[in-house]
Design a protein around this motif. Sequence first.
Motif, PDB file in Angstrom:
ATOM      1  N   TYR B  24     -25.526  -1.821  34.985  1.00  0.00           N
ATOM      2  CA  TYR B  24     -24.103  -2.063  35.163  1.00  0.00           C
ATOM      3  C   TYR B  24     -23.848  -3.104  36.236  1.00  0.00           C
ATOM      4  N   GLN B  25     -22.779  -3.827  36.036  1.00  0.00           N
ATOM      5  CA  GLN B  25     -22.255  -4.764  37.033  1.00  0.00           C
ATOM      6  C   GLN B  25     -20.767  -4.512  37.070  1.00  0.00           C
ATOM      7  N   THR B  26     -20.303  -3.853  38.112  1.00  0.00           N
ATOM      8  CA  THR B  26     -18.887  -3.517  38.215  1.00  0.00           C
ATOM      9  C   THR B  26     -18.382  -3.913  39.592  1.00  0.00           C
ATOM     10  N   SER B  27     -17.081  -4.082  39.691  1.00  0.00           N
ATOM     11  CA  SER B  27     -16.487  -4.516  40.955  1.00  0.00           C
ATOM     12  C   SER B  27     -16.420  -3.378  41.971  1.00  0.00           C
ATOM     13  N   GLY B  28     -16.672  -2.173  41.554  1.00  0.00           N
ATOM     14  CA  GLY B  28     -16.718  -1.034  42.454  1.00  0.00           C
ATOM     15  C   GLY B  28     -17.510   0.082  41.790  1.00  0.00           C
ATOM     16  N   PHE B  29     -17.933   1.052  42.564  1.00  0.00           N
ATOM     17  CA  PHE B  29     -18.747   2.139  41.999  1.00  0.00           C
ATOM     18  C   PHE B  29     -18.412   3.441  42.707  1.00  0.00           C
ATOM     19  N   ASN B  30     -18.205   4.474  41.897  1.00  0.00           N
ATOM     20  CA  ASN B  30     -17.914   5.789  42.438  1.00  0.00           C
ATOM     21  C   ASN B  30     -18.550   6.857  41.575  1.00  0.00           C
ATOM     22  N   GLY B  31     -19.748   6.553  41.054  1.00  0.00           N
ATOM     23  CA  GLY B  31     -20.451   7.546  40.258  1.00  0.00           C
ATOM     24  C   GLY B  31     -20.741   7.049  38.850  1.00  0.00           C
ATOM     25  N   LEU B  32     -21.795   7.602  38.263  1.00  0.00           N
ATOM     26  CA  LEU B  32     -22.200   7.225  36.909  1.00  0.00           C
ATOM     27  C   LEU B  32     -22.357   8.480  36.077  1.00  0.00           C
ATOM     28  N   PHE B  33     -21.811   8.433  34.870  1.00  0.00           N
ATOM     29  CA  PHE B  33     -21.814   9.574  33.970  1.00  0.00           C
ATOM     30  C   PHE B  33     -22.589   9.255  32.703  1.00  0.00           C
ATOM     31  N   GLY B  69     -28.227  -1.373  40.284  1.00  0.00           N
ATOM     32  CA  GLY B  69     -27.227  -1.241  39.225  1.00  0.00           C
ATOM     33  C   GLY B  69     -27.852  -0.695  37.957  1.00  0.00           C
ATOM     34  N   TYR B  70     -28.607   0.387  38.099  1.00  0.00           N
ATOM     35  CA  TYR B  70     -29.461   0.863  37.006  1.00  0.00           C
ATOM     36  C   TYR B  70     -29.460   2.380  36.956  1.00  0.00           C
ATOM     37  N   SER B  71     -29.412   2.883  35.730  1.00  0.00           N
ATOM     38  CA  SER B  71     -29.528   4.316  35.504  1.00  0.00           C
ATOM     39  C   SER B  71     -30.320   4.538  34.233  1.00  0.00           C
TER      40      SER B  71
END
Lengths: 113, 112
Positions: B24-33, B69-71
């Motif tokens: 993922y490449q996002t402008s902010g991060f608050n968790g991954l589902f 940026g990896y899951s």
Amino acid sequence: DAGITQSPRYKITETGRQVTLMCHQTWSHSYMFWYRQDLGHGLRLIYYSAAADITDKGEVPDGYVVSRSKTENFPLTLESATRSQTSVYFCASSALGAPYEQYFGPGTRLTVT
Amino acid sequence: GQNIDQPTEMTATEGAIVQINCTYQTSGFNGLFWYQQHAGEAPTFLSYNVLDGLEEKGRFSSFLSRSKGYSYLLLKELQMKDSASYLCAVRAPYNQGGKLIFGQGTELSVKP
């Protein structure tokens, strides 16, 4: 405990007609969301609501209107349906606290002819 | 901008292990589902990672590396019923509404 329900489950309408999709949740979740799911696009957020009387646009809001006068209900209205709005619509809700997972309704399959 | 990438399709054998990656490449991060979605049904929640590392839940595990940026989602002892689409989603920070941004999903086919 019904959880989160959507109605109707299936709807066929004509171009230009107004259509309202209903969403109801029994958990008193603060957040509610509307998504559409199309082949090749995945789930895209249309509108969401953080609480009663608080709504905000998502990724694809054009052509849609929402309201949230009560915590448990979050209707989505297509004011003048177009063929490009043929899709599967999912409503979801989530609580205020972690882990914030969203619970999805069963979906409404809408066809605009 | 927001970009979440997953492989479109994967095939695996019953009883095996499969790893589904998500970058993922996002402008902010608050968790991954991670969500599971069987054909014609609603997505259902599988796992949530907000800190780096591995979260294990039965046959399913999910890993997160925020710096990369990896899951990934790891499914062990695959069963036929695991045939489904697996959706990776990133949660935006509160000041961006805390919305979920979904990848397009990975269609997993489990074969006997």
